[in-house]
Design an enzyme around this catalytic site. Structure first.
Site, PDB file in Angstrom:
ATOM      1  CE  LYS A  41       2.214   0.082  -3.030  1.00 36.57           C
ATOM      2  NZ  LYS A  41       2.870   0.722  -1.851  1.00 36.57           N
ATOM      3  CB  SER A 113       4.831  -2.123  -0.230  1.00 31.94           C
ATOM      4  OG  SER A 113       4.169  -0.881  -0.179  1.00 31.94           O
ATOM      5  CB  SER A 137       5.826   1.590   0.855  1.00 32.00           C
ATOM      6  OG  SER A 137       5.720   0.537   1.779  1.00 32.00           O
TER       7      SER A 137
END
Length: 397
Positions: A41, A113, A137
Site C-alpha cells: 500500500k 482505504s 481499511s
C-alpha cells in the site's frame, strides 16, 4: 500518454497500482516466504520507490518501512505499490488519481482505504498485500472484494507501523490481505517465528454483534449462516450489544490526521480532494478539550470491550453493512433508514481499530459480504487458528 494510475503502461483497468517498477524487489532466496509475492500500500516507505499516498497534495516522508524490509529478508518479493483511498481517509477507494474500481463488479467500489491492496489479491496479481487499518481499511475492502484481511493487535511487534505515513497514531495498524487464511497465517508465522495451527471450534463461546437495523437483510442472513455453522460444530453463540463509538473515533482520527498533514494545510490549495480537505480542516479546528474528551470516551469503550472478551472467547460481527455499493453512492438504505455510507460502514469496524483488538475479516457464503472475528488483545495466533478452522468449515458443503 499512459494513465498515471498505470505508471508502466501495463493494463490496469481497476487503477489498483500506484507504482510498478521495471522488476520486483526480489526476496531472499532461502527464506520461509520464498516464492510469495506481495503488493505494498502506498503509505509504506520503500527504498527507491515513490510515496504519494494516492493524493496530489504534498505528504511527509515517513522513512523506510521495517516491515517491508523484513518481508523481503524472509523471502517474499515486492511487486509494486497499490493505490488507496486518498491519504487513507475514506472507505471507498476514491483518490486523486481517479479512484480504484472493484475487481469483478464494474461500477462498484472495492472498499478502502486499502483498495488497491484488496484488488491486487482478488485478481491474483500477488499472493498477499500489505495494507493499513485505522477504522476498517483492511477489513472493508477484504469483505467487498471477497478476500481475507487480518488486523493484528495494536502495536504487535511483528507488524510495525514505523516507516508508514500515519493517519492516526492512536488507531493505525499494519496488516495483510490474502485469498485464504492459510497464506495470512504463513506470513504471520514467518514474522513471529512460531506456529499458529488450526484451533477447534467446539466449545467456543461466541458473542454475535449484529445490530439488525445497521445491516441489510442479506448481510444479516450471511451472519446467521455463519452462526448456524458454528453451532453445528459445537460452539455456543449468544447475541451481545456494543455501542456506536464514532463519538470517540472521529475526533481522535481527524485531529491526528490534521497534525500529520499540517504543512499541506497551510497552503491555500494543497491538492486534496474536497472531502479530504474538509475533513482535515475539521480535525484541525478541534480543541484540545474536545480531543481529550474523546480519549476519555475511548477508555470507557475499551473497558466495555474487555468485559465482553472475558465472557466470550470470540466476537462475531459483520464487516460491512451492505454488499458493494455503487461508485459515487454516498448513502445506503438500511432497516433503520437512509444512512450516510461512511457512517454505516465505520460504526461496524471502527470499534476494533479504535480499541486495538485483533480481527480477521473472513468471506461468508454470500458473495462480497464478510464477517469479522474479534479476539482478546494479544490472542492473534489463536485467532488465526480459529479463522483457519472456520474457513474450512464454511467451505464444506
Amino acid at each position: 500518454m499512459s494513465d498515471p494510475a498505470s505508471p508502466t503502461g501495463r493494463p490496469d483497468p481497476q487503477r489498483a497500482w500506484a507504482f510498478l517498477p521495471a522488476s520486483p524487489l526480489t526476496g531472499a532466496p532461502d527464506g520461509p516466504l520464498r516464492g510469495l509475492s506481495f503488493s505494498v500500500k502506498d503509505l509504506f516507505g520503500v527504498t527507491g520507490w515513490p510515496l504519494r499516498a494516492s493524493t496530489r497534495a504534498p505528504v511527509p516522508d515517513p522513512g523506510v518501512s521495517p516491515l517491508v524490509e523484513r518481508l523481503l529478508a524472509l523471502g517474499a518479493s515486492a511487486a509494486g505499490k497499490t493505490h488507496l483511498h486518498e491519504i487513507a481517509l475514506g472507505i471507498t477507494g476514491l483518490n486523486g488519481f481517479g479512484g480504484t474500481g472493484h475487481p469483478t463488479l464494474p461500477g462498484r467500489v472495492p472498499g478502502g482505504s486499502s483498495s488497491g491492496a484488496a484488488v491486487s489479491v482478488a485478481l491474483k496479481q500477488v499472493d498477499f498485500a500489505l495494507g493499513t487499518d485505522t477504522g476498517g481499511s483492511i477489513r472493508v475492502p477484504a469483505a467487498w472484494c471477497g478476500v481475507v484481511g487480518f488486523k493484528p493487535t495494536k502495536d504487535h511487534p511483528a507488524w510495525p507501523t514505523g516507516g508508514v505515513l500515519p493517519l492516526s497514531v492512536t488507531c493505525d495498524h499494519a496488516g495483510p490481505l490474502a485469498r485464504d487464511v492459510a497464506t495470512v497465517t504463513r506470513v504471520h508465522e514467518a514474522l513471529t517465528g512460531h506456529a499458529a495451527p488450526p484451533v477447534p471450534l467446539d466449545g467456543l463461546r461466541v458473542g454475535l454483534w449484529c445490530p439488525a437495523g445497521w445491516v441489510t437483510d442479506d448481510v444479516h442472513a450471511a451472519l446467521l449462516d455463519v452462526t448456524g455453522t458454528l453451532r453445528r460444530v459445537g460452539a455456543t453463540v449468544d447475541p451481545v450489544e456494543f455501542p456506536d463509538v464514532l463519538d470517540a473515533y472521529s475526533p481522535i482520527v481527524l485531529s491526528e490526521a490534521a497534525q500529520v498533514h499540517r504543512d499541506a494545510l497551510r497552503l491555500d490549495d494543497p491538492g486534496f480532494l474536497p472531502f479530504t480537505l474538509a475533513s482535515l480542516r475539521q480535525g484541525a479546528a478541534l480543541t484540545g478539550a474536545e480531543v481529550q474528551a474523546a480519549h476519555g470516551r475511548r477508555a470507557a469503550y475499551r473497558a466495555q470491550l474487555d468485559d465482553l472478551l472475558t465472557r466470550f472467547d470470540l466476537l462475531l460481527a459483520p464487516a460491512v453493512p451492505t454488499p458493494p455499493p455503487a461508485q459515487g453512492q454516498d448513502e445506503v438504505l438500511l432497516p433503520d433508514g437512509p444512512t450516510p455510507l461512511r457512517r454505516a460502514v465505520l460504526r461496524l469496524t471502527a470499534p476494533f481499530s479504535l480499541l486495538g483488538a485483533p480481527v480477521v475479516a473472513l468471506p461468508t457464503r454470500t458473495p462480497f459480504v464478510g464477517a469479522q472475528m474479534i479476539a482478546p488483545h494479544g490472542q492473534d495466533d489463536r485467532l488465526l487458528g480459529l479463522a483457519q478452522r472456520l474457513e474450512r468449515t464454511l467451505e464444506t458443503p
